[in-house]
Motif scaffolding. Structure first.
Motif, PDB file in Angstrom:
ATOM      1  N   LEU A  38     -16.896  -0.271   0.458  1.00  0.00           N
ATOM      2  CA  LEU A  38     -15.895  -0.343  -0.610  1.00  0.00           C
ATOM      3  C   LEU A  38     -15.289   1.034  -0.876  1.00  0.00           C
ATOM      4  N   ILE A  39     -16.112   2.077  -0.722  1.00  0.00           N
ATOM      5  CA  ILE A  39     -15.581   3.443  -0.857  1.00  0.00           C
ATOM      6  C   ILE A  39     -14.562   3.689   0.246  1.00  0.00           C
ATOM      7  N   SER A  40     -14.891   3.302   1.455  1.00  0.00           N
ATOM      8  CA  SER A  40     -13.966   3.448   2.576  1.00  0.00           C
ATOM      9  C   SER A  40     -12.657   2.712   2.297  1.00  0.00           C
ATOM     10  N   ALA A  41     -12.768   1.492   1.785  1.00  0.00           N
ATOM     11  CA  ALA A  41     -11.573   0.707   1.469  1.00  0.00           C
ATOM     12  C   ALA A  41     -10.723   1.392   0.407  1.00  0.00           C
ATOM     13  N   ALA A  42     -11.361   1.951  -0.612  1.00  0.00           N
ATOM     14  CA  ALA A  42     -10.610   2.626  -1.674  1.00  0.00           C
ATOM     15  C   ALA A  42      -9.881   3.860  -1.134  1.00  0.00           C
ATOM     16  N   LEU A  43     -10.552   4.633  -0.288  1.00  0.00           N
ATOM     17  CA  LEU A  43      -9.919   5.814   0.298  1.00  0.00           C
ATOM     18  C   LEU A  43      -8.740   5.418   1.185  1.00  0.00           C
ATOM     19  N   ALA A  44      -8.893   4.346   1.936  1.00  0.00           N
ATOM     20  CA  ALA A  44      -7.876   3.930   2.906  1.00  0.00           C
ATOM     21  C   ALA A  44      -6.685   3.223   2.272  1.00  0.00           C
ATOM     22  N   THR A  45      -6.896   2.602   1.112  1.00  0.00           N
ATOM     23  CA  THR A  45      -5.812   1.800   0.543  1.00  0.00           C
ATOM     24  C   THR A  45      -5.279   2.314  -0.788  1.00  0.00           C
ATOM     25  N   VAL A  46      -6.038   3.189  -1.475  1.00  0.00           N
ATOM     26  CA  VAL A  46      -5.631   3.609  -2.817  1.00  0.00           C
ATOM     27  C   VAL A  46      -5.401   5.118  -2.924  1.00  0.00           C
ATOM     28  N   LEU A  47      -6.427   5.916  -2.644  1.00  0.00           N
ATOM     29  CA  LEU A  47      -6.311   7.378  -2.770  1.00  0.00           C
ATOM     30  C   LEU A  47      -7.146   8.065  -1.696  1.00  0.00           C
ATOM     31  N   PRO A  48      -6.545   8.748  -0.781  1.00  0.00           N
ATOM     32  CA  PRO A  48      -5.112   8.984  -0.620  1.00  0.00           C
ATOM     33  C   PRO A  48      -4.308   7.786  -0.125  1.00  0.00           C
ATOM     34  N   GLY A  49      -4.932   6.810   0.528  1.00  0.00           N
ATOM     35  CA  GLY A  49      -4.216   5.626   0.967  1.00  0.00           C
ATOM     36  C   GLY A  49      -3.909   5.640   2.451  1.00  0.00           C
ATOM     37  N   PRO A  50      -2.959   4.803   2.876  1.00  0.00           N
ATOM     38  CA  PRO A  50      -2.644   4.670   4.304  1.00  0.00           C
ATOM     39  C   PRO A  50      -2.381   6.014   4.983  1.00  0.00           C
ATOM     40  N   LYS A  58       4.766  10.479   3.625  1.00  0.00           N
ATOM     41  CA  LYS A  58       4.762   9.361   2.701  1.00  0.00           C
ATOM     42  C   LYS A  58       4.812   8.039   3.468  1.00  0.00           C
ATOM     43  N   ALA A  59       4.036   7.059   2.995  1.00  0.00           N
ATOM     44  CA  ALA A  59       4.046   5.734   3.606  1.00  0.00           C
ATOM     45  C   ALA A  59       3.958   4.668   2.521  1.00  0.00           C
ATOM     46  N   GLU A  60       4.712   3.628   2.708  1.00  0.00           N
ATOM     47  CA  GLU A  60       4.668   2.457   1.832  1.00  0.00           C
ATOM     48  C   GLU A  60       4.783   1.255   2.755  1.00  0.00           C
ATOM     49  N   LEU A  61       3.721   0.463   2.825  1.00  0.00           N
ATOM     50  CA  LEU A  61       3.742  -0.666   3.737  1.00  0.00           C
ATOM     51  C   LEU A  61       3.015  -1.865   3.182  1.00  0.00           C
ATOM     52  N   LEU A  84       0.857  -1.185   0.000  1.00  0.00           N
ATOM     53  CA  LEU A  84       0.000   0.000   0.000  1.00  0.00           C
ATOM     54  C   LEU A  84       0.894   1.236   0.000  1.00  0.00           C
ATOM     55  N   ILE A  85       0.656   2.128  -0.941  1.00  0.00           N
ATOM     56  CA  ILE A  85       1.432   3.358  -1.053  1.00  0.00           C
ATOM     57  C   ILE A  85       0.457   4.527  -1.026  1.00  0.00           C
ATOM     58  N   ASN A  86       0.695   5.488  -0.149  1.00  0.00           N
ATOM     59  CA  ASN A  86      -0.226   6.607  -0.070  1.00  0.00           C
ATOM     60  C   ASN A  86       0.209   7.763  -0.970  1.00  0.00           C
ATOM     61  N   LYS A  87      -0.685   8.714  -1.108  1.00  0.00           N
ATOM     62  CA  LYS A  87      -0.411   9.954  -1.823  1.00  0.00           C
ATOM     63  C   LYS A  87      -0.636  11.071  -0.804  1.00  0.00           C
ATOM     64  N   ILE A  88       0.408  11.808  -0.503  1.00  0.00           N
ATOM     65  CA  ILE A  88       0.296  12.833   0.531  1.00  0.00           C
ATOM     66  C   ILE A  88      -0.411  14.074  -0.006  1.00  0.00           C
TER      67      ILE A  88
END
Length: 156
Positions: A67-79, A142-145, A4-8
Motif C-alpha cells: 500500500l505504501i508502494s501504491a501511495a508513492l506511485a499514484t499519489v505522492l510523488p505519483g506517476p 509533469k504527468a496527468e493520466l 493520476l497527477i504527479n508532483k514533480i
C-alpha cells in the motif's frame, strides 16, 4: 474515471503530505497470497490462525508495504516515481476488515531528484501498523493520466 497527477521534484516541498486508504478483504488476502506465493496458514487458514498468538487470520506484512508502494506511485510523488528503497517496521497485525490509511510525509530533498518520505500506516483505530522511510526518485516532468482499469478477478 480516476486521473493520476504527479508532483514533480521541483514542486515538492519538505512537509508535503498525502494519504491513501484501503480495506483488507478476504479476496485481497487470497489474491496477495496467490501473487506472492506466501501461503503461511496464519493468513489463509482460519482454524490454524485461531491457535496463534493473533487468535485470527492476519494479513501478510508486505500487503501493508504494498500500500505504501501504491501511495508513492499514484499519489505522492505519483506517476513516474522510481521507488529506490524502504525501511519498514511492522508494529501490529492487520486483520480482515481493517481499513488502513497510508500517510506520506516528505522529510528531505536530496540531489539527483531523490526524496526521503516518512511512511506511516495506521488502522481504523488510528493505531500504528507500519512505520518507515522511503527513498524515491521523483519525476521531473509533469504527468496527468487516466489510471488503468484493472480486469475483474474471480477466485474459484
Amino acid at each position: 474515471m480516476t486521473v493520476l497527477i504527479n508532483k514533480i521534484y521541483d514542486d515538492i516541498q519538505v512537509g508535503d503530505t498525502a494519504t491513501l486508504e484501503r480495506a483488507l478483504t478476504e479476496k485481497e488476502l487470497v489474491l496477495f497470497a496467490a501473487v506472492s506465493g506466501d501461503v503461511n496458514p496464519v493468513h489463509l487458514d482460519p482454524e490454524f490462525a485461531k491457535t496463534t498468538m493473533f487468535g485470527e487470520q492476519i494479513a501478510h506484512g508486505m500487503w501493508s508495504g504494498s500500500l505504501i508502494s501504491a501511495a508513492l506511485a499514484t499519489v505522492l510523488p505519483g506517476p513516474g516515481t522510481i521507488y529506490l528503497g524502504q525501511e519498514l517496521s511492522f508494529r501490529r497485525p492487520v486483520k480482515l476488515s481493517d481499513t488502513l490509511t497510508v500517510t506520506l510525509t516528505v522529510t528531505e530533498k536530496l540531489s539527483k531528484n531523490r526524496v526521503i518520505i516518512d511512511t506511516l500506516v495506521t488502522n481504523q483505530n488510528d493505531e500504528k501498523v507500519v512505520v518507515g522511510t522511503a527513498t524515491v526518485m521523483a519525476p521531473t516532468e509533469k504527468a496527468e493520466l487516466k489510471a488503468p482499469e484493472l480486469p475483474p478477478i474471480t477466485i474459484g
